[in-house]
Design a protein around this motif. Structure first.
Motif, PDB file in Angstrom:
ATOM      1  N   THR A 311       0.811  -1.113  -0.069  1.00 30.07           N
ATOM      2  CA  THR A 311       0.031  -0.036   0.023  1.00 30.07           C
ATOM      3  C   THR A 311       0.848   1.381  -0.060  1.00 30.07           C
ATOM      4  O   THR A 311       1.731   1.329   0.728  1.00 30.07           O
ATOM      5  N   GLN A 334      -3.200   4.284  -1.105  1.00 33.00           N
ATOM      6  CA  GLN A 334      -3.698   3.630  -2.492  1.00 33.00           C
ATOM      7  C   GLN A 334      -2.938   2.368  -2.635  1.00 33.00           C
ATOM      8  O   GLN A 334      -1.771   2.261  -2.343  1.00 33.00           O
ATOM      9  N   LYS A 339      -5.179   1.187  -7.634  1.00 35.20           N
ATOM     10  CA  LYS A 339      -6.457   1.483  -7.160  1.00 35.20           C
ATOM     11  C   LYS A 339      -6.998   1.880  -6.147  1.00 35.20           C
ATOM     12  O   LYS A 339      -6.226   1.974  -5.221  1.00 35.20           O
ATOM     13  N   GLU A 340      -8.261   2.211  -5.961  1.00 32.44           N
ATOM     14  CA  GLU A 340      -8.805   2.627  -4.321  1.00 32.44           C
ATOM     15  C   GLU A 340      -7.788   3.822  -3.899  1.00 32.44           C
ATOM     16  O   GLU A 340      -7.454   3.591  -2.685  1.00 32.44           O
ATOM     17  N   PRO A 341      -7.789   4.854  -4.304  1.00 28.48           N
ATOM     18  CA  PRO A 341      -7.209   5.872  -3.537  1.00 28.48           C
ATOM     19  C   PRO A 341      -7.953   6.509  -2.264  1.00 28.48           C
ATOM     20  O   PRO A 341      -9.402   6.421  -2.705  1.00 28.48           O
ATOM     21  N   LYS A 342      -7.503   6.745  -1.295  1.00 23.26           N
ATOM     22  CA  LYS A 342      -8.420   7.260  -0.128  1.00 23.26           C
ATOM     23  C   LYS A 342      -7.549   8.212   0.655  1.00 23.26           C
ATOM     24  O   LYS A 342      -6.275   8.026   0.948  1.00 23.26           O
TER      25      LYS A 342
END
Length: 616
Positions: A311, A334, A339-342
């Motif tokens: 990550t 991320q 994928k899936e940046p937060k």
């Protein structure tokens, strides 16, 4: 045993023993379906990693099954507390039979009489784990082997030879509610249903490789074209699982069926396992080179890819904010697959450097503050972005830049640009000590002299050195990299210490540093002008000596060009990758030699500074 019903398990937790790669995915599966999940693992780092994984992924798991009632995962060190009142316990501990026998013996005493006890083992039949349990407990023990959720949702269930039939039927329905695809073996079998077929495929693939008939690349290419719909082949999947695990599983078939070992277990042991080349988890590769099973955005991947991918955590300076740009910085987490940046933390004042301690469940970062003011600070938060704390308060550091966590000694090291110094402190900010002082920040002439500005930092505990960059004016070609011993010589101070060496000089504008102690190499970003600037660079530590001017510089390697104001850098030693950020809004991944450049993030309207990573 007591009658099973949905009413009887309502509000009771699911307990997962083991927070490793598969254990945390099992936990996330149940949490996504609304269950409270208890993860038990003796390792603090594994517990923190597992919880962080669930927090980062539970929403995406839930979306695939249209669940809006998310559960919560909690980690435990104590087994008794973890399984208290659980309606099911899923054992995902290491594949050691005696450990599993003892685990079920303990669970028989600690759990309620209606608690269903499942082993996730694909190597051992649960019938082999009954040595220390009574007859009633045998009726609630069974195998429930998950493949690799969320991408592969197949779960194989199998009796221990005594399991109450109602237990299997009840569990199948609960798995379906979680979006799983349960398959029930009709009788006890080493390897269950699919794994027996898969074992035969792996066995023949290894024989083909052992005999020199083909290569991993060719074998997988044929498989992909013929069977897997353009995804992974058997060699890539074996690397992802781990060649030591592949050999371990095969040993069970060898023992039970009297199979030969020359082209399977012996081949793996001699050519890979004995050399530490276990596949994706080892950092030394396996059938494929290290990093092969880590895919980035745009690359085809299967459910076995990215198991060992990190990550990423990187800093967004907030340049795309419509107002109050100086306080619009963010920490973003991320997956390295793109994928899936937060966003974990917002409203930061020009954040620049960050690092992570999974063991302590904390992220640490610097805030430069307003560069003309003496208001920089260092903060930390939990891995989920909560519990933001001030580690070094405003004014105790001027303009902090790159920061690293010395995992070995639980210390923070960071550079203070306009403070003209290199600093070390404890993780809570105490015992702050200046190791290098390049001028007096209270004297205007010193503060404005960019040749004194300390920016990048790295620590070599193995050899006992501290490295840092002094970048000089923007793109002026006067940047330098220095080193000194980790401890100030006796009788000297941070200002007078005599052991400081200039190891490289005349660089365009060196910024952040990163060190591979095992390989003995120093890496850095340079945001200066091309051709030597806007680059990723490395040098062998054995080549370093004290230099007086650029003509004395030892030869170093420019690994990659054409960055856009290169800033952050972090090594993924497990996969042998370099990750880097730049002010142009890009996050990149390279091989360790600078080849195979991939863009993980492409956001031209943004500007990124520091980057770090963790395998969670």
């Amino acid at each position: 045993m007591p009658e099973l019903s949905v009413k009887a398990i309502k509000g009771r937790p699911v307990a997962v023993l083991g927070g490793g790669v598969l254990g945390r995915r099992i936990a996330c599966t149940w949490a996504a379906a609304g269950y409270t999940v208890h993860i038990r693992d003796p390792s603090l780092e594994q517990r923190n990693s597992a919880i962080h994984y669930v927090e980062q992924n539970v929403a995406s798991y839930a979306k695939t099954i249209s669940s809006s009632n998310l559960g919560k995962a909690t980690a435990f060190e104590d087994l008794d507390a973890a399984v208290k009142d659980a309606w099911t316990v899923i054992e995902a501990v290491p594949e050691k039979l005696q450990l599993k026998i003892d685990t079920f013996a303990g669970l028989a005493k600690l759990t309620k009489k209606d608690c269903l006890l499942a082993s996730n083992s694909s190597s051992y039949k649960s019938g082999e784990m009954l040595e220390k349990v009574d007859e009633d407990t045998k009726r609630r023990i069974f195998n429930v082997h998950y493949m690799m959720p969320p991408d592969n949702r197949v779960v194989e269930l199998m009796t221990d030879g005594f399991t109450d039939e109602a237990v299997i039927l009840f569990y199948v329905e609960r798995l379906k509610e979680c979006g799983m695809s349960p398959i029930v073996a009709r009788k006890e079998s080493t390897g269950f249903v699919f794994n027996r077929i898969w074992a035969a495929i792996k066995r023949e693939c290894l024989t083909v490789l052992s005999e020199g008939v083909s290569t991993p690349e060719e074998l997988d290419r044929v498989w992909v074209e013929m069977f897997s719909g353009g995804k992974a082949g058997p060699c890539g999947m074996m690397d992802a699982v781990g060649l030591d695990t592949v050999a371990f599983i095969e040993q069970h078939y060898v023992k039970e069926r009297g199979l030969p070992t020359k082209d399977t277990v012996d081949f793996l042991q001699t050519n890979f396992i004995d050399k530490g080349a276990l596949g994706g988890k080892s950092g030394k590769g396996g059938l494929y080179p290290a990093g092969y099973t880590t895919k980035s955005s745009g690359e085809g991947s299967s459910h076995h890819d990215n198991l060992h991918s990190p990550t990423l955590y990187y800093l967004d300076l907030g340049m795309n904010a419509t107002e109050d740009i100086m306080h619009a910085g963010k920490i973003v987490a991320q997956s390295a697959s793109g994928k899936e940046p937060k966003t974990l933390v917002s409203n930061l004042t020009l954040p620049d450097g960050l690092d992570i301690s999974v063991k302590d469940n904390r992220i640490y970062w610097t805030n430069m503050g307003i560069p003309s003011e003496n208001d920089g600070s260092i903060q930390s938060c939990r891995l989920d972005g909560s519990d933001v704390k001030e580690v070094v308060k405003k004014g105790d550091v001027h303009t902090p830049k790159q920061l690293i966590v010395d995992q070995q000694n639980n210390k923070l090291y960071f550079c203070d640009r306009e403070g003209l110094r290199v600093i070390r402190c404890n993780l809570d900010g105490s015992e702050q000590e200046t190791l290098v002082q390049r001028g007096d920040w209270k004297i205007k002439e010193d503060t404005q002299d960019s040749l004194r500005w300390c920016v990048g930092i790295s620590v070599d505990n193995q050899r006992g050195y501290l490295y840092w960059t002094q970048k000089g004016a923007s793109k002026a070609g006067k940047g330098r990299i220095y080193r000194a011993k980790l401890e100030i010589p006796s009788g000297q101070t941070a200002t007078t210490r005599s052991d400081i060496e200039t190891v490289l000089t005349g660089l365009p504008e060196p910024i952040d540093l990163e060190l591979d102690e095992e390989a003995g190499k120093l890496f850095w970003t340079d945001r200066g002008d091309p051709p030597m600037g806007n680059t990723i660079n490395s040098i062998d530590l054995r080549d370093l000596t004290h230099v007086e001017d650029a003509s004395d510089n030892p030869r170093y390697n420019v690994l990659a060009h054409n960055m856009h104001e290169a800033i952050g850098i972090k090594l993924d030693k497990r996969n042998q990758h370099i990750y880097a950020t730049d002010m142009g809004g890009f996050v990149y991944r390279f091989d360790m030699d600078g080849q195979n450049k991939k863009r993980i993030v492409d956001a031209e309207e943004r500007a990124f500074s520091g980057i770090t990573l963790a395998h969670v």
